[in-house]
Write a protein that holds these residues in place. Structure first.
Motif, PDB file in Angstrom:
ATOM      1  N   ASN A 159      -2.108  -7.858  -1.829  1.00 53.14           N
ATOM      2  CA  ASN A 159      -1.841  -6.458  -1.479  1.00 53.14           C
ATOM      3  C   ASN A 159      -2.202  -5.496  -2.618  1.00 53.14           C
ATOM      4  O   ASN A 159      -1.483  -4.546  -2.925  1.00 53.14           O
ATOM      5  CB  ASN A 159      -0.369  -6.263  -1.103  1.00 53.14           C
ATOM      6  N   THR A 160      -3.338  -5.741  -3.226  1.00 53.49           N
ATOM      7  CA  THR A 160      -3.805  -4.897  -4.318  1.00 53.49           C
ATOM      8  C   THR A 160      -4.382  -3.599  -3.766  1.00 53.49           C
ATOM      9  O   THR A 160      -5.250  -3.627  -2.881  1.00 53.49           O
ATOM     10  CB  THR A 160      -4.886  -5.622  -5.142  1.00 53.49           C
ATOM     11  N   VAL A 161      -3.912  -2.480  -4.265  1.00 50.73           N
ATOM     12  CA  VAL A 161      -4.359  -1.186  -3.748  1.00 50.73           C
ATOM     13  C   VAL A 161      -5.217  -0.417  -4.743  1.00 50.73           C
ATOM     14  O   VAL A 161      -5.715   0.660  -4.429  1.00 50.73           O
ATOM     15  CB  VAL A 161      -3.158  -0.308  -3.338  1.00 50.73           C
ATOM     16  N   ASP A 162      -5.402  -0.968  -5.960  1.00 47.30           N
ATOM     17  CA  ASP A 162      -6.172  -0.259  -6.967  1.00 47.30           C
ATOM     18  C   ASP A 162      -7.128  -1.213  -7.671  1.00 47.30           C
ATOM     19  O   ASP A 162      -7.000  -2.429  -7.572  1.00 47.30           O
ATOM     20  CB  ASP A 162      -5.239   0.392  -7.990  1.00 47.30           C
ATOM     21  N   ASP A 163      -8.102  -0.641  -8.367  1.00 44.85           N
ATOM     22  CA  ASP A 163      -9.067  -1.464  -9.091  1.00 44.85           C
ATOM     23  C   ASP A 163      -9.668  -0.621 -10.213  1.00 44.85           C
ATOM     24  O   ASP A 163      -9.490   0.600 -10.264  1.00 44.85           O
ATOM     25  CB  ASP A 163     -10.163  -1.955  -8.151  1.00 44.85           C
ATOM     26  N   VAL A 194      -8.081   3.050 -10.163  1.00 44.26           N
ATOM     27  CA  VAL A 194      -8.431   3.952  -9.071  1.00 44.26           C
ATOM     28  C   VAL A 194      -7.950   3.358  -7.753  1.00 44.26           C
ATOM     29  O   VAL A 194      -8.129   2.162  -7.504  1.00 44.26           O
ATOM     30  CB  VAL A 194      -9.958   4.177  -9.026  1.00 44.26           C
ATOM     31  N   LEU A 195      -7.353   4.178  -6.910  1.00 46.71           N
ATOM     32  CA  LEU A 195      -6.894   3.700  -5.607  1.00 46.71           C
ATOM     33  C   LEU A 195      -8.083   3.363  -4.719  1.00 46.71           C
ATOM     34  O   LEU A 195      -9.006   4.157  -4.572  1.00 46.71           O
ATOM     35  CB  LEU A 195      -6.014   4.757  -4.937  1.00 46.71           C
ATOM     36  N   LYS A 196      -8.024   2.187  -4.117  1.00 54.66           N
ATOM     37  CA  LYS A 196      -9.108   1.708  -3.266  1.00 54.66           C
ATOM     38  C   LYS A 196      -9.100   2.443  -1.921  1.00 54.66           C
ATOM     39  O   LYS A 196      -8.053   2.884  -1.460  1.00 54.66           O
ATOM     40  CB  LYS A 196      -8.929   0.198  -3.032  1.00 54.66           C
ATOM     41  N   PRO A 197     -10.264   2.550  -1.284  1.00 53.90           N
ATOM     42  CA  PRO A 197     -10.305   3.271  -0.008  1.00 53.90           C
ATOM     43  C   PRO A 197      -9.713   2.500   1.170  1.00 53.90           C
ATOM     44  O   PRO A 197      -9.145   3.101   2.084  1.00 53.90           O
ATOM     45  CB  PRO A 197     -11.803   3.529   0.203  1.00 53.90           C
TER      46      PRO A 197
END
Length: 244
Positions: A47-51, A61-64
């Motif tokens: 459940n990773t929301v950033d990279d 940065v928040l992923k799209p």
């Protein structure tokens, strides 16, 4: 009105959505408020929301993917597309006029970010509005979203006990609001202006208008440039400037 907030910290909204004016509006069924954790919409097992940002640099940065998926899920059961509002320092500065505009919407979706920022494709292809509450940076978009939501909801019919309150608020007329007084009429030698005790409504309204003009002139003269003033009021302001 329906308001959904996409956030990684939905618990931050528990008190705000269930207390005071917002809580009463929710109880009355005037507004439907939801804070939704968008982490479960991530398309990976952790459940990773950033990279890390392409090209290097500090922060995450928040992923799209999770943002798009969450918004599209909220839209699947509605025929009317919501206003999708990105809270960010780069956005349009929030004003009372913007609050009045948003209060006419049926469905608002707020996106609250953290970390370094958002993938640019979220800005370009998903949101309808970008809003900022001032020229400073916070750790996330939650507090700004709360501010905007409070400002918008109080404008909905039936939310405030006195419907005229929102109409005469500072900025609603373009001017700062006039001074208020209540009981007792005398406190530590400071008297309530006599005109307010007169019961003469026309004189009271004239006094309040004059006080709004004076307070705006002294504190926010920039606002006077966009206010529709009568020739008499312009002359009065000119005299005030000459005497101060």
């Amino acid at each position: 009105m329906k308001i959904d907030v996409l956030t990684l910290f939905p618990e931050m909204f528990d008190g705000v959505f269930n207390a005071s004016i917002l809580g009463k509006a929710k109880e009355k069924g005037i507004v439907d408020l939801h804070a939704i954790d968008f982490r479960p919409y991530a398309n990976n097992k952790h459940n990773t929301v950033d990279d890390y940002p392409y090209g290097g640099g500090g922060g995450m940065v928040l992923k799209p993917e999770p943002i798009f998926a969450a918004v599209e899920d909220l839209m699947k059961d509605t025929a009317v597309k919501p206003r999708v509002i990105l809270m960010c320092p780069q956005g349009e500065t929030f004003t009372q006029k913007k609050a009045e505009e948003l209060s006419k919407s049926d469905h608002l979706v707020f996106i609250c970010g953290h970390y370094e920022g958002y993938d640019e494709r979220i800005r370009e292809h998903l949101v309808t509005d970008e809003l900022s509450i001032g020229d400073y940076v916070l750790t996330g978009g939650e507090l700004p979203a709360m501010t905007v939501i409070d400002s918008v909801v109080r404008l909905l019919p039936g939310v405030l006990g006195n419907e005229s309150s929102a109409v005469t608020d500072s900025f609603s007329t373009g001017l700062l609001e006039y001074p208020h007084y209540t009981r007792p009429p005398a406190f530590r030698g400071w008297e309530v202006p006599e005109v307010l005790l007169s019961g003469h409504h026309a004189r009271i309204e004239a006094w309040r208008r004059e006080q709004s003009l004076l307070r705006t002139l002294r504190r926010r003269p920039d606002l006077l440039e966009s206010v529709d003033l009568s020739p008499k009021e312009r002359e009065w302001i000119k005299k005030q400037l000459e005497t101060e």
